[in-house]
Design an enzyme around this catalytic site. Structure first.
Site, PDB file in Angstrom:
ATOM      1  N   CYS A  84      43.715  41.812  41.050  1.00  0.00           N
ATOM      2  CA  CYS A  84      45.126  41.496  41.310  1.00  0.00           C
ATOM      3  C   CYS A  84      45.445  41.142  42.762  1.00  0.00           C
ATOM      4  O   CYS A  84      46.039  40.096  43.036  1.00  0.00           O
ATOM      5  CB  CYS A  84      46.016  42.624  40.830  1.00  0.00           C
ATOM      6  SG  CYS A  84      45.609  44.238  41.489  1.00  0.00           S
ATOM      7  N   HIS A 126      50.412  42.026  46.034  1.00  0.00           N
ATOM      8  CA  HIS A 126      50.005  43.374  45.633  1.00  0.00           C
ATOM      9  C   HIS A 126      50.706  44.412  46.500  1.00  0.00           C
ATOM     10  O   HIS A 126      51.174  45.445  46.004  1.00  0.00           O
ATOM     11  CB  HIS A 126      48.490  43.528  45.742  1.00  0.00           C
ATOM     12  CG  HIS A 126      47.988  44.857  45.274  1.00  0.00           C
ATOM     13  ND1 HIS A 126      47.893  45.186  43.937  1.00  0.00           N
ATOM     14  CD2 HIS A 126      47.585  45.963  45.955  1.00  0.00           C
ATOM     15  CE1 HIS A 126      47.443  46.418  43.820  1.00  0.00           C
ATOM     16  NE2 HIS A 126      47.247  46.917  45.023  1.00  0.00           N
TER      17      HIS A 126
END
Length: 473
Positions: free
Chosen positions: A86, A140
């Site tokens: 991610c 993130h």
């Protein structure tokens, strides 16, 4: 008498022609206005969402809201992330810069650290006069590149996505003191992270409707990321006994020793379930599907608000998953490798003045989204970005784009072509899968002499991709 009839017929024809010309001119001017007025952008990022949706040919998944958008958009059947984790995937997309051995490595990756001089996707829109807003998980770390990217401080809910709402769920049940991997309490949607993100995004849309500035609104949902926490009603959409599990729960034949699955799921507790059993696989898939349906509802609420506020006709909508995900194939759960399931992502793009209700087989990478959105909005892009605009594909979905998509994860670089996936590991090991004959990637054919010439081409092509990635300093 005959002359009068003829004159009436001719007059009728003239009126018909004039009416047709007027209609054509109105449509032309409307189309011209749509392309010259600064369009808004609604960018929806969904964590850990692989193309396991009805609009991608997975009818077992109930995703009516995303499917509805797909019917009004272009659905990319061959979209790939550049890093299957991610943090790195998001930093790469939002800067349109490819990963290397020393850049965008894992979930800890930050754009402001790895490429401090690069402008971001929202950053260039901000410079172009857009109001740029981030709700939920976009970078993130929501403070990453914050000043250059957003018009206000990124907003996050005051509850963690991993906080249990089920009193029967042990607080600490895994190796890293995380809770159980699943829960299905009979609670309202609003207790969870993603509903709070949807509600905040809807509130912002109501304010943006009256703004003099065009907007770039980013909305980041967490589910179906683990743990699989969603209200009971979404679990109840599925009959667990009817859920089909992967039929290739074994390691690919001839797979390199360096091929690994993600260990992230092991940090949670499994309750009464034992890993690798049929019951475990069904529970994990059930949880994933329930979370997809839950987040689909949140997406639908946001899209319905966009429509009801009269903003849809001038708003580009993008739905993007940050990387692929294994759902038990090869007994892997999660991302973190260069197999096809970890690399392929859902990508749905609705542009009001482009094609609608179409699917495309064009190969695209996540880094291509940055220049495409800029192209559609006539926003200048930095000359160092590595993506390419696929706006032509949005006009003509049958148009080809890339001949290969590039990705890497820690110890391996990879390319995906129309029929093959090829990976080169840092210790020299290789993987080659003929996905036309072996779509589930069960047999690594890298040593098969039948593919010797193609293998040479893939090595050259991959090296070109690596050289391009390392060209940015």
């Amino acid at each position: 008498m005959k002359t009068m009839i003829t004159e009436k017929i001719n007059l009728f024809n003239v009126k018909e022609v004039l009416l047709a010309l007027l209609l054509y001119a109105t449509c032309f001017l409307h189309g011209l206005e749509a392309q010259t007025t600064k369009p808004n952008v609604l960018f929806i990022a969904i964590d850990d969402l692989r193309p396991e949706l009805s609009c991608y040919g997975a009818p077992q998944v109930k995703s009516p809201n995303i499917d509805k958008l797909a019917s009004e958009a272009v659905v990319f059947n061959r979209a790939y992330c550049n890093v299957p984790v991610c943090g790195a995937s998001r930093a790469s997309l939002l800067t349109s810069i490819l990963p290397t051995k020393t850049r965008f490595i894992d979930y800890l990756a930050k754009a402001e650290k790895d490429v401090p001089n690069a402008n971001t996707l929202p950053g260039v829109f901000k410079q172009a006069g857009y109001k740029c807003i981030s709700n939920g998980k976009i970078f993130h770390y929501n403070k990453d590149a914050m000043e250059k990217s957003w018009s206000r401080k990124p907003w996050m809910p005051n509850v963690s996505h991993s906080v249990s709402q089920d009193p029967t769920n042990p607080k600490f049940d895994g190796k890293s003191n995380k809770g159980r991997v699943y829960e299905a309490p009979d609670v309202p949607d609003s207790v969870y992270f993603d509903t709070k993100v949807a509600q905040k995004t809807i509130a912002d849309l109501k304010l943006l409707k009256y703004s003099d500035e065009p907007f770039f609104l980013a909305c980041g949902f967490i589910r179906p990321h683990m743990p699989f926490y969603a209200p009971k009603k979404y679990w109840d959409l599925y009959d667990r006994e009817a859920i089909q599990v992967a039929d290739n729960r074994f390691r690919p034949e001839n797979a390199p020793m360096q091929l690994r699955g993600s260990g992230e799921y092991k940090s949670y507790g499994f309750g009464e379930y034992k890993p690798n059993t049929e019951a475990f696989h069904k529970m994990m898939r059930h949880g994933y599907y329930a979370c997809v349906s839950y987040v689909d509802k949140q997406v639908g609420d946001v899209l319905n608000a966009l429509e009801s506020l009269g903003l849809a006709d001038n708003t580009i909508v993008v739905i993007w998953g940050d990387h692929g995900w294994h759902l038990g194939e090869h007994d892997f759960w999660g991302k973190h490798n260069t197999l096809h399931n970890a690399l392929q992502v859902p990508l749905i793009v609705k542009v009001p003045w482009k094609a609608a209700g179409k699917n495309t087989e064009a190969l695209v990478e996540s880094v291509d989204i940055y220049p495409t959105l800029c192209d559609l909005a006539n926003v200048p892009v930095p000359n160092y970005i590595m993506g390419e605009s696929f706006s032509a594909v949005l006009t003509n979905p049958s148009k080809k784009f890339r001949d290969a998509a590039y990705a890497r994860f820690k110890v391996a670089d990879a390319i995906v072509t129309e029929k093959f996936t090829y990976s080169l590991f840092e210790n020299g090991e290789e993987m080659l899968y003929n996905r036309e004959l072996d779509p589930k990637e069960n047999v690594n054919v890298v040593t098969d002499p039948v593919y010797s010439e193609q293998l040479k081409e893939f090595r050259i092509k991959l090296n070109e991709k690596i050289n391009k990635a390392t060209s940015y300093q």
